[in-house]
Design a protein around this motif. Structure first.
Motif, PDB file in Angstrom:
ATOM      1  N   ALA A 154      33.032  29.607  19.579  1.00 47.70           N
ATOM      2  CA  ALA A 154      34.241  28.826  19.873  1.00 47.70           C
ATOM      3  C   ALA A 154      35.493  29.565  19.409  1.00 47.70           C
ATOM      4  O   ALA A 154      36.518  29.575  20.097  1.00 47.70           O
ATOM      5  CB  ALA A 154      34.151  27.457  19.199  1.00 47.70           C
ATOM      6  N   ARG A 155      35.422  30.209  18.236  1.00 47.05           N
ATOM      7  CA  ARG A 155      36.580  30.968  17.751  1.00 47.05           C
ATOM      8  C   ARG A 155      36.842  32.180  18.633  1.00 47.05           C
ATOM      9  O   ARG A 155      37.992  32.554  18.875  1.00 47.05           O
ATOM     10  CB  ARG A 155      36.356  31.410  16.302  1.00 47.05           C
ATOM     11  N   LEU A 165      36.210  32.361  21.812  1.00 48.46           N
ATOM     12  CA  LEU A 165      36.815  31.851  23.039  1.00 48.46           C
ATOM     13  C   LEU A 165      38.294  31.521  22.829  1.00 48.46           C
ATOM     14  O   LEU A 165      39.126  31.697  23.720  1.00 48.46           O
ATOM     15  CB  LEU A 165      36.061  30.607  23.508  1.00 48.46           C
ATOM     16  N   ALA A 166      38.619  31.056  21.606  1.00 47.58           N
ATOM     17  CA  ALA A 166      40.008  30.729  21.277  1.00 47.58           C
ATOM     18  C   ALA A 166      40.783  31.953  20.791  1.00 47.58           C
ATOM     19  O   ALA A 166      41.952  31.833  20.416  1.00 47.58           O
ATOM     20  CB  ALA A 166      40.038  29.638  20.209  1.00 47.58           C
ATOM     21  N   ASN A 167      40.115  33.121  20.789  1.00 48.99           N
ATOM     22  CA  ASN A 167      40.748  34.369  20.346  1.00 48.99           C
ATOM     23  C   ASN A 167      41.261  34.252  18.910  1.00 48.99           C
ATOM     24  O   ASN A 167      42.363  34.682  18.582  1.00 48.99           O
ATOM     25  CB  ASN A 167      41.894  34.760  21.288  1.00 48.99           C
ATOM     26  N   GLN A 168      40.442  33.643  18.057  1.00 50.45           N
ATOM     27  CA  GLN A 168      40.795  33.487  16.647  1.00 50.45           C
ATOM     28  C   GLN A 168      39.775  34.242  15.807  1.00 50.45           C
ATOM     29  O   GLN A 168      38.598  33.888  15.778  1.00 50.45           O
ATOM     30  CB  GLN A 168      40.811  32.005  16.259  1.00 50.45           C
ATOM     31  N   LEU A 225      24.861  26.110  13.977  1.00 47.54           N
ATOM     32  CA  LEU A 225      26.250  25.648  13.971  1.00 47.54           C
ATOM     33  C   LEU A 225      27.213  26.810  13.726  1.00 47.54           C
ATOM     34  O   LEU A 225      28.299  26.858  14.312  1.00 47.54           O
ATOM     35  CB  LEU A 225      26.439  24.572  12.905  1.00 47.54           C
ATOM     36  N   ARG A 226      26.809  27.751  12.863  1.00 45.94           N
ATOM     37  CA  ARG A 226      27.664  28.921  12.636  1.00 45.94           C
ATOM     38  C   ARG A 226      27.809  29.746  13.909  1.00 45.94           C
ATOM     39  O   ARG A 226      28.888  30.258  14.218  1.00 45.94           O
ATOM     40  CB  ARG A 226      27.090  29.777  11.502  1.00 45.94           C
ATOM     41  N   VAL A 227      26.707  29.878  14.642  1.00 45.46           N
ATOM     42  CA  VAL A 227      26.746  30.632  15.896  1.00 45.46           C
ATOM     43  C   VAL A 227      27.692  29.959  16.887  1.00 45.46           C
ATOM     44  O   VAL A 227      28.517  30.615  17.531  1.00 45.46           O
ATOM     45  CB  VAL A 227      25.325  30.748  16.488  1.00 45.46           C
ATOM     46  N   ARG A 252      52.570  34.912   8.659  1.00 47.72           N
ATOM     47  CA  ARG A 252      52.512  35.097  10.106  1.00 47.72           C
ATOM     48  C   ARG A 252      51.074  34.962  10.612  1.00 47.72           C
ATOM     49  O   ARG A 252      50.821  34.392  11.666  1.00 47.72           O
ATOM     50  CB  ARG A 252      53.082  36.467  10.470  1.00 47.72           C
ATOM     51  N   ARG A 253      50.132  35.493   9.811  1.00 51.23           N
ATOM     52  CA  ARG A 253      48.737  35.379  10.228  1.00 51.23           C
ATOM     53  C   ARG A 253      48.255  33.933  10.146  1.00 51.23           C
ATOM     54  O   ARG A 253      47.490  33.474  10.988  1.00 51.23           O
ATOM     55  CB  ARG A 253      47.851  36.269   9.356  1.00 51.23           C
ATOM     56  N   ARG A 254      48.738  33.221   9.130  1.00 47.16           N
ATOM     57  CA  ARG A 254      48.312  31.831   8.984  1.00 47.16           C
ATOM     58  C   ARG A 254      48.811  30.961  10.131  1.00 47.16           C
ATOM     59  O   ARG A 254      48.176  29.970  10.486  1.00 47.16           O
ATOM     60  CB  ARG A 254      48.807  31.273   7.652  1.00 47.16           C
ATOM     61  N   LYS A 255      49.947  31.331  10.686  1.00 47.54           N
ATOM     62  CA  LYS A 255      50.461  30.551  11.807  1.00 47.54           C
ATOM     63  C   LYS A 255      49.532  30.641  13.014  1.00 47.54           C
ATOM     64  O   LYS A 255      49.543  29.769  13.881  1.00 47.54           O
ATOM     65  CB  LYS A 255      51.860  31.046  12.185  1.00 47.54           C
ATOM     66  N   GLY A 256      48.759  31.718  13.058  1.00 53.33           N
ATOM     67  CA  GLY A 256      47.816  31.875  14.168  1.00 53.33           C
ATOM     68  C   GLY A 256      46.499  31.166  13.950  1.00 53.33           C
ATOM     69  O   GLY A 256      45.622  31.192  14.820  1.00 53.33           O
ATOM     70  N   LEU A 257      46.346  30.545  12.777  1.00 50.41           N
ATOM     71  CA  LEU A 257      45.114  29.808  12.483  1.00 50.41           C
ATOM     72  C   LEU A 257      45.275  28.350  12.887  1.00 50.41           C
ATOM     73  O   LEU A 257      46.305  27.730  12.623  1.00 50.41           O
ATOM     74  CB  LEU A 257      44.783  29.893  10.991  1.00 50.41           C
ATOM     75  N   PHE A 258      44.275  27.816  13.502  1.00 51.53           N
ATOM     76  CA  PHE A 258      44.302  26.407  13.893  1.00 51.53           C
ATOM     77  C   PHE A 258      42.864  25.918  14.001  1.00 51.53           C
ATOM     78  O   PHE A 258      41.933  26.713  14.194  1.00 51.53           O
ATOM     79  CB  PHE A 258      45.038  26.223  15.229  1.00 51.53           C
ATOM     80  N   PRO A 259      42.657  24.628  13.854  1.00 48.28           N
ATOM     81  CA  PRO A 259      41.290  24.098  13.945  1.00 48.28           C
ATOM     82  C   PRO A 259      40.693  24.347  15.330  1.00 48.28           C
ATOM     83  O   PRO A 259      41.344  24.111  16.347  1.00 48.28           O
ATOM     84  CB  PRO A 259      41.465  22.597  13.681  1.00 48.28           C
ATOM     85  N   VAL A 260      39.473  24.842  15.339  1.00 51.68           N
ATOM     86  CA  VAL A 260      38.744  25.065  16.590  1.00 51.68           C
ATOM     87  C   VAL A 260      37.530  24.149  16.588  1.00 51.68           C
ATOM     88  O   VAL A 260      36.740  24.166  15.648  1.00 51.68           O
ATOM     89  CB  VAL A 260      38.303  26.537  16.726  1.00 51.68           C
ATOM     90  N   GLN A 261      37.412  23.348  17.616  1.00 51.16           N
ATOM     91  CA  GLN A 261      36.307  22.386  17.699  1.00 51.16           C
ATOM     92  C   GLN A 261      35.205  22.963  18.575  1.00 51.16           C
ATOM     93  O   GLN A 261      35.330  22.986  19.803  1.00 51.16           O
ATOM     94  CB  GLN A 261      36.807  21.065  18.292  1.00 51.16           C
TER      95      GLN A 261
END
Length: 222
Positions: free
Chosen positions: A96-97, A99-102, A89-91, A4-13
């Protein structure tokens, strides 16, 4: 639960930082072991034509030492630049994550961590994460960005101190090598009878050049 947690993971650009196209890691112009082309940026000085054959031979031997030191300095500077670029880049990725609530990055490390028996997620932790996501709002996001800014200010200070220390050491290394090579050059001149044994010869700076250390190098593109 993990699925269920993995379903909430998605690539963030994340948005690329300013000047990213000129980043060293993007241009790939850094020195690489085993890549002769990447080492062409560090020159090897040929011996002056006015030198006698024995002195030319000594010049070439000393130039190998100077070249190694130049290469070492270039590699150290590039490592420092790359570390700064990676931190930026890490910052940006974290922002970005956020902002995407990830909470977690979409990466192989995240997946592998879930496979570890020691990282089993308890129902309480799952509920806590769900509540944290539900409380997300603009104010929380701004606080995250402020944390990022605070962290970056500390990083910049640490980097500046490290840069200053590195350049000071580079100057000391260049001066030490130069002093030793001048002494060897003087002994060789006396050994070959090219100068008076009792006199201290004046050594041409082109015969025994000092490794140049530039204090002016940018950690990031302007």
């Amino acid at each position: 639960m993990i699925e269920r947690r993995r379903k909430g993971l998605f690539p963030v650009q994340p948005k690329p930082p300013q000047g990213f196209k000129d980043y060293l890691m993007n241009r790939c112009t850094y020195v690489l072991a085993g890549n002769a082309t990447s080492r062409l940026s560090v020159p090897i000085t040929p011996p002056p034509q006015s030198l006698s054959p024995p002195m030319k031979e000594l010049f070439q031997e000393q130039e190998k030492e100077r070249y190694r030191l130049r290469m070492q300095h270039v590699i150290e500077k590039e490592k420092l630049v790359l570390s700064v670029e990676q931190e930026i880049l890490r910052v940006h990725g974290r922002a970005a994550r956020a902002l995407a609530n990830q909470a977690l990055p979409f990466s192989a490390c995240t997946i592998l961590k879930d496979e570890e028996v020691y990282n089993v997620i308890t129902p309480e932790q799952e509920e806590k994460d769900r509540n944290a996501r539900s409380r997300y709002n603009g104010r929380l996001f701004l606080s995250w960005l402020q944390d990022v800014d605070d962290k970056w200010e500390k990083i910049k200070l640490a980097v500046l101190l490290k840069e200053e220390s590195m350049l000071l050491r580079h100057h000391n290394e260049a001066e030490s090598l130069h002093a030793v090579q001048k002494m060897d050059w003087e002994w060789k001149l006396k050994e070959l009878g090219l100068c008076e044994a009792k006199n201290k010869p004046v050594i041409d700076e082109h015969h025994v050049p000092m490794v140049h250390v530039s204090d002016d190098f940018d950690l990031l593109p302007a």
